[in-house]
Scaffold this active site. Structure first.
Site, PDB file in Angstrom:
ATOM      1  N   HIS A 157      -2.873   7.312   7.034  1.00 50.41           N
ATOM      2  CA  HIS A 157      -1.918   8.272   6.455  1.00 50.41           C
ATOM      3  C   HIS A 157      -2.627   9.547   5.998  1.00 50.41           C
ATOM      4  O   HIS A 157      -2.049  10.631   6.050  1.00 50.41           O
ATOM      5  CB  HIS A 157      -1.206   7.656   5.242  1.00 50.41           C
ATOM      6  CG  HIS A 157      -0.058   6.751   5.602  1.00 50.41           C
ATOM      7  ND1 HIS A 157       1.038   7.178   6.300  1.00 50.41           N
ATOM      8  CD2 HIS A 157       0.164   5.445   5.325  1.00 50.41           C
ATOM      9  CE1 HIS A 157       1.894   6.173   6.447  1.00 50.41           C
ATOM     10  NE2 HIS A 157       1.378   5.097   5.867  1.00 50.41           N
ATOM     11  N   HIS A 207      -4.650   0.983   7.376  1.00 51.26           N
ATOM     12  CA  HIS A 207      -3.307   1.551   7.533  1.00 51.26           C
ATOM     13  C   HIS A 207      -3.116   2.746   6.586  1.00 51.26           C
ATOM     14  O   HIS A 207      -2.643   3.805   7.004  1.00 51.26           O
ATOM     15  CB  HIS A 207      -2.262   0.450   7.257  1.00 51.26           C
ATOM     16  CG  HIS A 207      -0.849   0.925   7.244  1.00 51.26           C
ATOM     17  ND1 HIS A 207       0.083   0.525   8.176  1.00 51.26           N
ATOM     18  CD2 HIS A 207      -0.195   1.789   6.414  1.00 51.26           C
ATOM     19  CE1 HIS A 207       1.235   1.126   7.915  1.00 51.26           C
ATOM     20  NE2 HIS A 207       1.098   1.895   6.836  1.00 51.26           N
ATOM     21  N   GLU A 208      -3.494   2.582   5.324  1.00 51.96           N
ATOM     22  CA  GLU A 208      -3.315   3.665   4.348  1.00 51.96           C
ATOM     23  C   GLU A 208      -4.227   4.848   4.672  1.00 51.96           C
ATOM     24  O   GLU A 208      -3.844   6.004   4.520  1.00 51.96           O
ATOM     25  CB  GLU A 208      -3.581   3.163   2.925  1.00 51.96           C
ATOM     26  CG  GLU A 208      -2.652   2.049   2.455  1.00 51.96           C
ATOM     27  CD  GLU A 208      -1.191   2.331   2.707  1.00 51.96           C
ATOM     28  OE1 GLU A 208      -0.774   3.498   2.592  1.00 51.96           O
ATOM     29  OE2 GLU A 208      -0.450   1.387   3.043  1.00 51.96           O
ATOM     30  N   GLY A 244       0.841  -1.188   0.000  1.00 52.41           N
ATOM     31  CA  GLY A 244       0.000   0.000   0.000  1.00 52.41           C
ATOM     32  C   GLY A 244       0.877   1.238   0.000  1.00 52.41           C
ATOM     33  O   GLY A 244       2.021   1.194   0.473  1.00 52.41           O
ATOM     34  N   GLN A 247       2.861   9.922   1.481  1.00 55.46           N
ATOM     35  CA  GLN A 247       4.164   9.256   1.474  1.00 55.46           C
ATOM     36  C   GLN A 247       5.004   9.619   0.249  1.00 55.46           C
ATOM     37  O   GLN A 247       6.199   9.317   0.213  1.00 55.46           O
ATOM     38  CB  GLN A 247       3.991   7.737   1.525  1.00 55.46           C
ATOM     39  CG  GLN A 247       3.326   7.253   2.800  1.00 55.46           C
ATOM     40  CD  GLN A 247       3.208   5.740   2.819  1.00 55.46           C
ATOM     41  OE1 GLN A 247       2.244   5.197   2.297  1.00 55.46           O
ATOM     42  NE2 GLN A 247       4.179   5.056   3.392  1.00 55.46           N
ATOM     43  N   CYS A 288       5.656  -0.226   7.279  1.00 57.41           N
ATOM     44  CA  CYS A 288       5.287   0.956   6.494  1.00 57.41           C
ATOM     45  C   CYS A 288       6.511   1.422   5.721  1.00 57.41           C
ATOM     46  O   CYS A 288       7.606   1.460   6.280  1.00 57.41           O
ATOM     47  CB  CYS A 288       4.815   2.060   7.435  1.00 57.41           C
ATOM     48  SG  CYS A 288       4.324   3.578   6.587  1.00 57.41           S
ATOM     49  N   LEU A 289       6.338   1.767   4.466  1.00 53.20           N
ATOM     50  CA  LEU A 289       7.475   2.220   3.661  1.00 53.20           C
ATOM     51  C   LEU A 289       8.069   3.515   4.215  1.00 53.20           C
ATOM     52  O   LEU A 289       9.226   3.817   3.956  1.00 53.20           O
ATOM     53  CB  LEU A 289       7.048   2.403   2.199  1.00 53.20           C
ATOM     54  CG  LEU A 289       6.612   1.113   1.486  1.00 53.20           C
ATOM     55  CD1 LEU A 289       6.146   1.419   0.066  1.00 53.20           C
ATOM     56  CD2 LEU A 289       7.726   0.074   1.482  1.00 53.20           C
TER      57      LEU A 289
HETATM   58 NI    NI Z   1       2.284   3.218   5.765  1.00 59.22          NI
END
Ligand code: NI
Length: 184
Positions: free
Chosen positions: A144, A140-141, A45, A50, A98-99
């Site tokens: 953000h 999760h996304e 994701g 991000q 998470c990236l």
């Molecule tokens: Ni993330």
């Protein structure tokens, strides 16, 4: 085009993202870049903050979890101006990553089912229920877009334990195997 990923400590990750004009803009090029960036970084994701854009858009592809969750349906898609209208069901504990937080994985508890309304990159409206791992990626996304990251869900003690690792990410000491944006 592969875009650099903004990591923990970057102010854009803490902003409440703005809704976009779904019909007035062609979102397909940005969505394509976000998928390319996500796959390049081996993510499941990626949310617009991000990549430095405080707008309400994220992409997901749950395919890498197929082996771990063989009964789950694979879901790939772009979510524009999404609204989670309801979360219910059992508490589901899952180690998230998470990236924007390279090399950190921690258990997060969330509800197992969601109802979500959103537009895709072609401007079509969707209304869906999701559960299990797909719901988890979406939750999760979605965080953000509200300026939240998964470590915000951890206990104060857990956060204290991670403090140094988080600082290392914020000052660019932690290397990811993809291009990142961080403080010097
Ligand atoms: Ni993330």
């Amino acid at each position: 085009m592969i875009l650099p990923i903004y990591v923990y400590g970057e102010p854009v990750l803490r902003k409440t993202a703005e809704e976009v004009d779904v019909q007035g803009t062609d979102w397909k090029p940005l969505v394509a870049d976000m998928f390319e960036t996500m796959y390049h970084a081996n993510g499941v994701g990626l949310a617009a903050p991000q990549i430095g854009k405080a707008i309400r858009l994220f992409v997901i592809d749950s395919e890498p979890f197929q082996e771990a969750f063989p009964n789950a349906q694979i879901f790939k898609g772009a979510f524009i101006n999404p609204v989670i209208t309801e979360e219910w069901g059992e508490d589901f504990v899952f180690a998230e990553g998470c990236l924007s937080l390279p090399h950190i994985n921690e258990d997060v508890t969330r509800k197992s089912q969601i109802h979500i309304e959103y537009y895709d990159e072609n401007g079509n409206f969707h209304e869906e229920d999701h559960s299990g791992i797909v719901a988890r990626i979406i939750q999760h996304e979605y965080d953000h877009l509200d300026g939240k990251v998964f470590v915000d869900h951890l206990s104060p003690i857990k956060k204290m334990v991670l403090k140094r690792q988080l600082n290392d990410i914020a000052c660019g000491k932690t290397r990811a195997d993809y291009k990142t944006v961080h403080k010097k």
